[in-house]
Motif scaffolding. Structure first.
Motif, mmCIF file in Angstrom:
data_model
loop_
_atom_site.group_PDB
_atom_site.id
_atom_site.type_symbol
_atom_site.label_atom_id
_atom_site.label_comp_id
_atom_site.label_asym_id
_atom_site.label_seq_id
_atom_site.Cartn_x
_atom_site.Cartn_y
_atom_site.Cartn_z
ATOM 1 N N PRO A 111 29.764 12.065 28.302
ATOM 2 C CA PRO A 111 29.274 13.373 28.466
ATOM 3 C C PRO A 111 28.235 13.566 27.147
ATOM 4 O O PRO A 111 28.568 13.529 26.077
ATOM 5 N N THR B 19 21.659 20.321 18.764
ATOM 6 C CA THR B 19 21.167 21.229 17.900
ATOM 7 C C THR B 19 21.232 21.101 16.611
ATOM 8 O O THR B 19 20.380 21.143 15.684
ATOM 9 N N ARG B 20 22.136 20.396 16.194
ATOM 10 C CA ARG B 20 22.102 19.792 14.606
ATOM 11 C C ARG B 20 21.248 18.887 14.354
ATOM 12 O O ARG B 20 20.878 18.601 13.071
ATOM 13 N N LYS C 198 19.846 12.915 21.186
ATOM 14 C CA LYS C 198 20.811 12.651 20.157
ATOM 15 C C LYS C 198 21.578 11.076 20.255
ATOM 16 O O LYS C 198 21.287 10.442 19.351
ATOM 17 N N GLN D 285 24.495 17.766 34.307
ATOM 18 C CA GLN D 285 25.203 19.296 34.001
ATOM 19 C C GLN D 285 23.925 20.297 33.829
ATOM 20 O O GLN D 285 23.213 20.249 32.817
HETATM 21 P P1 UTP Z 1 28.825 18.677 20.548
HETATM 22 O O1 UTP Z 1 29.820 19.848 20.119
HETATM 23 O O2 UTP Z 1 28.652 17.923 19.613
HETATM 24 O O3 UTP Z 1 27.374 19.602 20.829
HETATM 25 O O4 UTP Z 1 29.317 18.108 21.799
HETATM 26 P P2 UTP Z 1 25.840 19.195 20.937
HETATM 27 O O5 UTP Z 1 25.093 19.881 21.816
HETATM 28 O O6 UTP Z 1 25.975 17.773 21.257
HETATM 29 O O7 UTP Z 1 25.385 19.150 19.383
HETATM 30 P P3 UTP Z 1 25.168 20.217 18.337
HETATM 31 O O8 UTP Z 1 26.450 21.004 18.341
HETATM 32 O O9 UTP Z 1 24.393 21.423 19.203
HETATM 33 O O10 UTP Z 1 24.445 19.703 17.503
HETATM 34 C C1 UTP Z 1 30.166 17.152 21.891
HETATM 35 C C2 UTP Z 1 29.981 16.183 23.038
HETATM 36 O O11 UTP Z 1 30.062 16.982 24.497
HETATM 37 C C3 UTP Z 1 28.881 16.632 25.259
HETATM 38 C C4 UTP Z 1 27.629 16.532 24.038
HETATM 39 O O12 UTP Z 1 26.664 15.974 24.734
HETATM 40 C C5 UTP Z 1 28.454 15.554 23.029
HETATM 41 O O13 UTP Z 1 28.500 14.255 23.382
HETATM 42 N N1 UTP Z 1 28.518 18.140 25.712
HETATM 43 C C6 UTP Z 1 28.926 19.408 25.225
HETATM 44 C C7 UTP Z 1 28.237 18.203 26.981
HETATM 45 O O14 UTP Z 1 27.852 17.157 27.693
HETATM 46 N N2 UTP Z 1 27.843 19.308 27.647
HETATM 47 C C8 UTP Z 1 28.198 20.584 27.264
HETATM 48 O O15 UTP Z 1 28.083 21.520 27.610
HETATM 49 C C9 UTP Z 1 28.452 20.486 25.581
#
Ligand code: UTP
Length: 297
Positions: free
Chosen positions: A11, A17-18, A28, A106
């Motif tokens: 996924p 965002t971090r 990322k 997604q």
């Molecule tokens: P994170 O909680 O790290 O969120 O998601 P994020 O968006 O990647 O990063 P921040 O917190 O905004 O910096 C954990 C994993 O779940 C996936 C992310 O891509 C990551 O691999 N994810 C999260 C999804 O694929 N879809 C979502 O709706 C949420």
């Protein structure tokens, strides 16, 4: 007959965002540790565990990730003409046989559980792996391989767990576990992001899962959990309640949270120092730099 694990879901549709502003244009997962993108480490780990179907759940702005696994014919022929065989060899790591990778979208970031659910048609009625490429694990035997070996011995659902300091339990999904049987312990329950005083243990879930298709049945209920998101851990917790075997697996290895800035920097240092071609120069620089910092204090 137990079905063999063949499919892994990655996924990667989160917004990251971090790591803004970088993640405005760079997914990322293609940020590099030394010279390889995070996703390459995850793919290598999956391959080592016998996975041969890779399902990416992506989103808008992630085309660099798709291109990374494509051939680069001009680059290859230019390297070949110049006799740069070592670089050609390095490129091979990113090659995938035709049809081994599938991408699903997604459309809206509704949570990790929702992202996994988006892969349901490609998973079908089979057990599957979920890997979060943000969690990079340095290990002698790759973490997923350790888990698959445990799974082959005793089928069920598996989640990689690691002991975290009590004060950090509120950043993780935390398990209530039966006594350890080797490195596997059956889960009695799971709490998402508990305060330290409410945490049933200090064993936190990290981004490696082996799941049965019944977890998809929970996800399709679209139950919202922590942060208003559809959480994968909630679906797993509901399977524990339903009586399915869910095991925490404590892997041997060191995990880096590359979804956070500090974790990413730590991993950069560790992976840099682990490289034969960089270790001496890099270690000398770090020692010199620390000396300089200490003198300045
Ligand atoms: P994170 O909680 O790290 O969120 O998601 P994020 O968006 O990647 O990063 P921040 O917190 O905004 O910096 C954990 C994993 O779940 C996936 C992310 O891509 C990551 O691999 N994810 C999260 C999804 O694929 N879809 C979502 O709706 C949420």
């Amino acid at each position: 007959m137990m079905k063999k694990l063949r499919k892994a879901v990655f996924p990667v549709a989160g917004m990251g965002t971090r790591f803004l502003p970088a993640t405005k244009v760079i997914p990322k997962e293609v940020l590099t540790l030394v010279d390889r993108p995070l996703i390459q480490y995850a793919i290598d780990e999956a391959r080592a565990a016998g996975i041969d179907e890779f399902i990416f759940v992506t989103a808008r702005g992630k085309s660099a990730l798709e291109d990374y696994f494509d051939r680069a014919p001009e680059l290859e022929s230019s390297l070949r003409d110049k006799g740069k065989n070592d670089l050609l060899e390095a490129l091979k790591a990113s090659e995938m046989p035709s049809g081994a990778i599938a991408y699903v979208r997604q459309q809206e970031a509704l949570g990790l559980g929702h992202a996994v659910w988006c892969a349901r048609r490609l998973i079908g009625d089979e057990p599957f792996v979920v890997m979060l490429p943000d969690d990079v694990i340095a290990a002698e035997k790759p973490c997923l391989q350790q888990m698959v070996e445990a799974y082959d011995e005793k089928p069920g659902n598996y989640v990689a767990v690691m002991g975290v300091p009590r004060e950090l339990t509120k950043q993780y999904g935390v398990f209530d576990l039966d006594p350890w049987d080797g490195d596997r312990a059956r889960a009695k329950g799971m709490v998402e992001k508990p305060e330290p005083e409410d945490a049933p243990s200090n064993y936190a879930a990290i981004g490696r899962y082996i799941l049965q298709p019944s977890v998809m049945d929970e996800l399709r209920k679209f139950k919202k959990g922590a942060g208003g998101e559809i959480q994968l851990t909630d679906a797993i917790a509901d399977r524990i309640t339903a009586g399915d075997p869910v095991y925490g697996y404590r892997f041997a290895g060191r995990r880096f949270d590359c979804g956070s800035k500090v974790g990413y920097l730590q991993a950069t240092v560790a992976f840099g120092l682990a490289r034969d071609d960089l270790r001496d120069d890099f270690a000398a620089y770090l020692a010199e730099y620390m000396g300089f910092m200490n003198a300045a204090e």
